[in-house]
Design a protein around this motif. Sequence first.
Motif, mmCIF file in Angstrom:
data_model
loop_
_atom_site.group_PDB
_atom_site.id
_atom_site.type_symbol
_atom_site.label_atom_id
_atom_site.label_comp_id
_atom_site.label_asym_id
_atom_site.label_seq_id
_atom_site.Cartn_x
_atom_site.Cartn_y
_atom_site.Cartn_z
ATOM 1 N N ALA A 160 -1.729 7.114 -9.554
ATOM 2 C CA ALA A 160 -2.707 7.174 -8.459
ATOM 3 C C ALA A 160 -4.079 6.716 -8.940
ATOM 4 O O ALA A 160 -4.435 6.873 -10.116
ATOM 5 C CB ALA A 160 -2.787 8.592 -7.911
ATOM 6 N N THR A 199 -4.143 3.385 5.763
ATOM 7 C CA THR A 199 -5.523 3.632 5.317
ATOM 8 C C THR A 199 -6.216 4.639 6.216
ATOM 9 O O THR A 199 -6.108 4.572 7.446
ATOM 10 C CB THR A 199 -6.321 2.315 5.310
ATOM 11 O OG1 THR A 199 -5.718 1.408 4.376
ATOM 12 C CG2 THR A 199 -7.767 2.553 4.910
ATOM 13 N N LYS A 201 3.986 0.181 -1.396
ATOM 14 C CA LYS A 201 2.841 1.063 -1.147
ATOM 15 C C LYS A 201 3.326 2.218 -0.260
ATOM 16 O O LYS A 201 3.434 2.107 0.949
ATOM 17 C CB LYS A 201 1.736 0.248 -0.462
ATOM 18 C CG LYS A 201 0.539 1.059 0.023
ATOM 19 C CD LYS A 201 -0.240 1.696 -1.097
ATOM 20 C CE LYS A 201 -1.517 2.322 -0.541
ATOM 21 N NZ LYS A 201 -2.158 3.224 -1.502
ATOM 22 N N GLY A 244 1.920 4.755 3.819
ATOM 23 C CA GLY A 244 1.112 3.784 3.086
ATOM 24 C C GLY A 244 0.030 3.132 3.918
ATOM 25 O O GLY A 244 -0.174 1.924 3.821
ATOM 26 N N THR A 272 -4.153 5.395 1.465
ATOM 27 C CA THR A 272 -5.420 5.002 0.842
ATOM 28 C C THR A 272 -6.547 5.675 1.608
ATOM 29 O O THR A 272 -6.662 5.520 2.823
ATOM 30 C CB THR A 272 -5.607 3.478 0.880
ATOM 31 O OG1 THR A 272 -4.605 2.857 0.079
ATOM 32 C CG2 THR A 272 -6.989 3.082 0.356
ATOM 33 N N GLY A 311 -10.862 7.072 -2.435
ATOM 34 C CA GLY A 311 -12.134 6.382 -2.583
ATOM 35 C C GLY A 311 -13.250 7.259 -3.106
ATOM 36 O O GLY A 311 -13.125 8.489 -3.199
ATOM 37 N N GLY A 341 -10.534 5.918 2.251
ATOM 38 C CA GLY A 341 -11.765 5.179 2.053
ATOM 39 C C GLY A 341 -12.836 6.035 1.390
ATOM 40 O O GLY A 341 -12.551 7.108 0.837
ATOM 41 N N HIS A 368 2.120 5.568 -0.403
ATOM 42 C CA HIS A 368 1.174 6.660 -0.208
ATOM 43 C C HIS A 368 -0.139 6.145 0.390
ATOM 44 O O HIS A 368 -0.445 4.958 0.279
ATOM 45 C CB HIS A 368 0.912 7.362 -1.548
ATOM 46 C CG HIS A 368 2.160 7.861 -2.206
ATOM 47 N ND1 HIS A 368 2.875 7.098 -3.114
ATOM 48 C CD2 HIS A 368 2.843 9.024 -2.076
ATOM 49 C CE1 HIS A 368 3.928 7.789 -3.530
ATOM 50 N NE2 HIS A 368 3.936 8.949 -2.906
ATOM 51 N N THR A 404 1.266 5.915 -5.510
ATOM 52 C CA THR A 404 0.548 4.737 -5.007
ATOM 53 C C THR A 404 -0.653 5.120 -4.146
ATOM 54 O O THR A 404 -1.210 4.265 -3.462
ATOM 55 C CB THR A 404 1.496 3.830 -4.206
ATOM 56 O OG1 THR A 404 2.003 4.551 -3.067
ATOM 57 C CG2 THR A 404 2.655 3.362 -5.062
ATOM 58 N N ALA A 405 -1.053 6.384 -4.188
ATOM 59 C CA ALA A 405 -2.230 6.822 -3.423
ATOM 60 C C ALA A 405 -3.500 6.279 -4.054
ATOM 61 O O ALA A 405 -3.585 6.089 -5.275
ATOM 62 C CB ALA A 405 -2.275 8.346 -3.355
ATOM 63 N N GLU A 406 -4.493 6.042 -3.205
ATOM 64 C CA GLU A 406 -5.818 5.630 -3.658
ATOM 65 C C GLU A 406 -6.848 6.502 -2.962
ATOM 66 O O GLU A 406 -6.829 6.628 -1.732
ATOM 67 C CB GLU A 406 -6.070 4.153 -3.332
ATOM 68 C CG GLU A 406 -5.104 3.202 -4.008
ATOM 69 C CD GLU A 406 -5.326 1.762 -3.581
ATOM 70 O OE1 GLU A 406 -6.494 1.345 -3.483
ATOM 71 O OE2 GLU A 406 -4.326 1.065 -3.316
#
Length: 255
Positions: A72, A138, A116, A136, A120, A95, A122, A118, A91-93
Amino acid sequence: MFSRLRSDIQCILDRDPAARSKWEVVTCYPGLHAIVLHRASHWLWQRELHWLARFLSQFARWMTGIEIHPGAVIGQGVFIDHGMGVVIGETAEVGDGCTIYQGVTLGGTSLYKGTKRHPTLGRNVVVSAGAKVLGGFTVGDDAKVGSNAVVIKPVPAGATAVGIPARIIQAEDSARREEVAAKMGFSAYGITANDDPLSQAMRGLIDNAASQEHQIALLWQAIEKLAPQQKDCVPLDAQTTESFEREKLTQLVGK
């Protein structure tokens, strides 16, 4: 490395009124410990030392109750408050400036490797206690996810997601949003008392029904005054007084 650590400590002091000193944050905040250990495990993961990275992340989970997969991506100034039960997938992001409360899952719905799976998040997203963000997609900048919400579709920037499955409350114009933010400061747990769209809709229907009943009562009263001698003009069952329990219904849906 130390400048980033100082930034992480300061973001906790800024967002948690219970934090009294830097020393307290360094020694007593599992969210900070999890982030620091994740950076080490992520560094190992990027160099394909996968087993060692997973072992370190498992140690961090045992120490903090927070499970972050070493794959991650976690930005700067991320605050995991309390943290017990937080799960962040491979696969998480996440921010910069995000706040994540206890019991949150940033999970996936796909079983295919290399995709992708997981979400994302912001910048400056708030994910409240118990929320599940699955897939997956946003979640846009400055968005908020309410407590125990289950989010399975993208959330626009600045919007709020509440409920199961989550309903999206679109933010109004940015000027008003900034004005409210300036008055309220940081929105703990990502939701305010009047955010639920179903309650807002029900209150609107109640107000409309009460207004109609009031108008009908006024019409029958006017007819009585205009034709006082003609009793047949006003039926016996005509409702000349209001009986709509507006306040009781409003309390049921929440103020």
